[in-house]
Design a protein around this motif. Structure first.
Motif, PDB file in Angstrom:
ATOM      1  N   SER A 173       0.846  -1.184   0.000  1.00  0.00           N
ATOM      2  CA  SER A 173       0.000   0.000   0.000  1.00  0.00           C
ATOM      3  C   SER A 173       0.893   1.250   0.000  1.00  0.00           C
ATOM      4  CB  SER A 173      -0.948  -0.038   1.203  1.00  0.00           C
ATOM      5  OG  SER A 173      -1.961   0.928   1.105  1.00  0.00           O
ATOM      6  N   SER A 197       0.435  -4.246  -3.620  1.00  0.00           N
ATOM      7  CA  SER A 197      -0.881  -3.611  -3.466  1.00  0.00           C
ATOM      8  C   SER A 197      -0.862  -2.107  -3.664  1.00  0.00           C
ATOM      9  CB  SER A 197      -1.477  -3.956  -2.083  1.00  0.00           C
ATOM     10  OG  SER A 197      -1.715  -5.337  -1.985  1.00  0.00           O
ATOM     11  N   VAL A 198      -0.192  -1.660  -4.704  1.00  0.00           N
ATOM     12  CA  VAL A 198      -0.212  -0.239  -5.064  1.00  0.00           C
ATOM     13  C   VAL A 198       0.268  -0.120  -6.506  1.00  0.00           C
ATOM     14  CG1 VAL A 198       2.162   0.378  -4.404  1.00  0.00           C
ATOM     15  CG2 VAL A 198       0.318   2.068  -4.161  1.00  0.00           C
ATOM     16  N   GLY A 199      -0.180   0.920  -7.194  1.00  0.00           N
ATOM     17  CA  GLY A 199       0.227   1.146  -8.561  1.00  0.00           C
ATOM     18  C   GLY A 199       1.315   2.198  -8.670  1.00  0.00           C
ATOM     19  N   SER A 202      -1.298   7.451  -7.589  1.00  0.00           N
ATOM     20  CA  SER A 202      -2.642   7.500  -7.013  1.00  0.00           C
ATOM     21  C   SER A 202      -3.610   7.963  -8.092  1.00  0.00           C
ATOM     22  CB  SER A 202      -2.681   8.445  -5.817  1.00  0.00           C
ATOM     23  OG  SER A 202      -1.937   7.921  -4.734  1.00  0.00           O
ATOM     24  N   GLN A 206      -8.794   7.197  -6.067  1.00  0.00           N
ATOM     25  CA  GLN A 206      -8.085   7.083  -4.788  1.00  0.00           C
ATOM     26  C   GLN A 206      -7.919   8.455  -4.136  1.00  0.00           C
ATOM     27  OE1 GLN A 206      -4.823   5.024  -6.526  1.00  0.00           O
ATOM     28  NE2 GLN A 206      -5.982   3.105  -6.640  1.00  0.00           N
ATOM     29  N   ASP A 341      -8.874  -6.702  -4.063  1.00  0.00           N
ATOM     30  CA  ASP A 341      -8.604  -5.310  -3.671  1.00  0.00           C
ATOM     31  C   ASP A 341      -9.478  -4.359  -4.478  1.00  0.00           C
ATOM     32  OD1 ASP A 341      -7.474  -2.879  -2.878  1.00  0.00           O
ATOM     33  OD2 ASP A 341      -5.430  -3.669  -2.923  1.00  0.00           O
ATOM     34  N   TYR A 344      -6.766  -0.472  -4.479  1.00  0.00           N
ATOM     35  CA  TYR A 344      -5.703  -0.506  -5.483  1.00  0.00           C
ATOM     36  C   TYR A 344      -5.920  -1.759  -6.329  1.00  0.00           C
ATOM     37  CZ  TYR A 344      -3.471   3.254  -2.970  1.00  0.00           C
ATOM     38  OH  TYR A 344      -3.207   4.468  -2.382  1.00  0.00           O
ATOM     39  N   GLN A 348      -3.825  -2.079 -11.792  1.00  0.00           N
ATOM     40  CA  GLN A 348      -2.799  -1.042 -11.617  1.00  0.00           C
ATOM     41  C   GLN A 348      -1.432  -1.672 -11.364  1.00  0.00           C
ATOM     42  OE1 GLN A 348      -5.797   1.113  -8.761  1.00  0.00           O
ATOM     43  NE2 GLN A 348      -4.062   2.467  -9.129  1.00  0.00           N
ATOM     44  N   SER A 349      -1.419  -2.732 -10.568  1.00  0.00           N
ATOM     45  CA  SER A 349      -0.157  -3.438 -10.312  1.00  0.00           C
ATOM     46  C   SER A 349       0.355  -4.100 -11.588  1.00  0.00           C
ATOM     47  CB  SER A 349      -0.351  -4.488  -9.215  1.00  0.00           C
ATOM     48  OG  SER A 349      -0.680  -3.881  -7.981  1.00  0.00           O
ATOM     49  N   HIS A 371      -8.244  -5.225   0.279  1.00  0.00           N
ATOM     50  CA  HIS A 371      -6.930  -4.584   0.299  1.00  0.00           C
ATOM     51  C   HIS A 371      -6.066  -5.035   1.472  1.00  0.00           C
ATOM     52  CE1 HIS A 371      -3.947  -1.465  -0.444  1.00  0.00           C
ATOM     53  NE2 HIS A 371      -4.094  -1.003   0.789  1.00  0.00           N
TER      54      HIS A 371
END
Length: 391
Positions: A173, A197-199, A202, A206, A341, A344, A348-349, A371
């Motif tokens: 995150s 768990s984040v791209g 933002s 988000q 999730d 995110y 995106q990942s 998430h």
């Protein structure tokens, strides 16, 4: 020496865990594992052009830094996390013990693990509740801090510990965004990087969720423009912000399966004589609990500061296209996402993984929880971590 502060901004003379001033790298192993330490890194020039004076970072370490400082691992915490990744000299549990500790994938008997409280936080680093040069809490005067600013601050701490490059940097995150910024901003200092768990940035959605949370705090009557220290705190606003956030941390299936439409114990939502006297559904009680729990341990201004830092997350800012921005990174990457999730999204990942040099495989954590699966189900990545990053 600036020390940790409580949520109210008052000096905390007896932190939950032992605290000491940071020591030279040669002495780092003498500090008990899981002990909060504090390091002055000097004045910091921020992306906004503002200079933040006399910055202090709070951090914890586990294990022993080897002679050539080649075994250092940086684990970045998420939004309201602290530096206590795993238990050390005390028996206080950490928040990622499936990942780090003796015998864990990040084996603290082999690696020197570091976790740093993000700049703007309330667990030892300079933030809105800490004293400004005039002795009063920064409050409304605390400047906007971006993730690149926090990375610059952390690089100074690494310098002080004698760490020229990290064996690995990893996080989930917000922590994953911090890890990615490290790999792109200081490519020669990161040999391995796990982004979970984040791209790459933002998204508008988000940012929208984040704005609702910060506005909940700012509209609390006790917020006082951010200068509430010494008086009533914006507890209702902070609790509401946490409720909004927590809905995005859990999946619809998790909430339905756990609570459904059930009433909270003897409360009867449909039997009230007035709206004001209505009982709660179980899911409402759950969100109330999550909000009240955060109020007891976190500073509202820090919640805003760190949330806005996450809103600033954009690895492409000033660097060109996504591929061009990531091209300087030389680290070996592990990218992972939680399949359920809804904050995110795995897409995106996947986009991040495809744009990274070498196009690393996207690993999927299967977790119906949503998430928060990056915390609860990190054990699903143990095989990949042990066979690749930490063989």
């Amino acid at each position: 020496m600036t020390i940790a502060v409580t949520r109210s901004g008052e000096p905390e003379t007896k932190p939950t865990r032992n605290s000491v001033s940071a020591r030279p790298a040669a002495q780092a192993a003498r500090v008990p594992d899981g002990t909060v330490q504090y390091l002055r890194i000097g004045d910091l020039q921020l992306e906004s052009g503002v200079q933040l004076p006399d910055v202090v970072l709070g951090f914890e370490t586990w294990g022993t830094l080897n002679a050539d400082a080649s075994n250092a691992v940086l684990i970045e915490h998420a939004l309201t996390g602290d530096t206590h990744v795993t238990r050390g000299a005390s028996e206080e549990p950490g928040w990622w013990e499936q990942l780090a500790g003796p015998g864990a994938p990040v084996d603290t008997d082999k690696y020197f693990v570091v976790s740093i409280n993000i700049l703007g936080g309330c667990y030892g680093s300079t933030g809105p509740s800490t004293p400004a040069p005039d002795g009063r809490p920064w409050g409304s005067r605390f400047p906007l801090v971006t993730l690149r600013d926090t990375t610059s601050a952390e690089a100074r701490l690494a310098d002080a510990l004698g760490i020229d490059s990290w064996y690995a940097v990893l996080g989930g995150s917000l922590g994953g965004a911090r890890a990615l910024e490290w790999a792109v901003t200081y490519p020669s200092r990161v040999r391995r990087c796990a982004v979970i768990s984040v791209g790459a940035s933002s998204t508008a959605e988000q940012i929208a969720f984040a704005q609702a949370q910060t506005l909940a705090i700012r509209q609390d009557p006790n917020f006082n423009g951010g200068d509430y220290y010494g008086g009533p705190e914006p507890e209702a606003g902070l609790a509401l912000a946490r409720r909004i956030a927590h809905i995005t941390y859990r999946s619809a299936a998790e909430l339905d399966g756990r609570f459904g439409r059930n009433a909270q114990e003897s409360e009867a939502p449909l039997e009230a004589g007035s709206l004001a006297g209505r009982g709660r559904y179980q899911v409402e009680s759950y969100l109330d609990h999550q909000g009240n729990k955060l109020v007891r341990r976190f500073d509202a201004n820090s919640y805003i500061a760190i949330t806005e830092a996450l809103m600033s997350h954009d690895v492409c800012r000033g660097r060109g296209s996504l591929r061009d921005s990531l091209a300087p990174a030389t680290a070996e990457f592990l990218v992972a996402a939680v399949d359920s999730d809804r904050l995110y999204f795995p897409a995106q990942s996947r986009a991040l993984a495809e744009a990274l040099p070498g196009g690393p495989e996207l690993h999927i954590i299967e977790a119906p929880i949503g998430h928060d699966g990056f915390l609860t189900e990190i054990g699903q990545l143990s095989g990949q971590l042990r066979s690749n990053f930490f063989a």
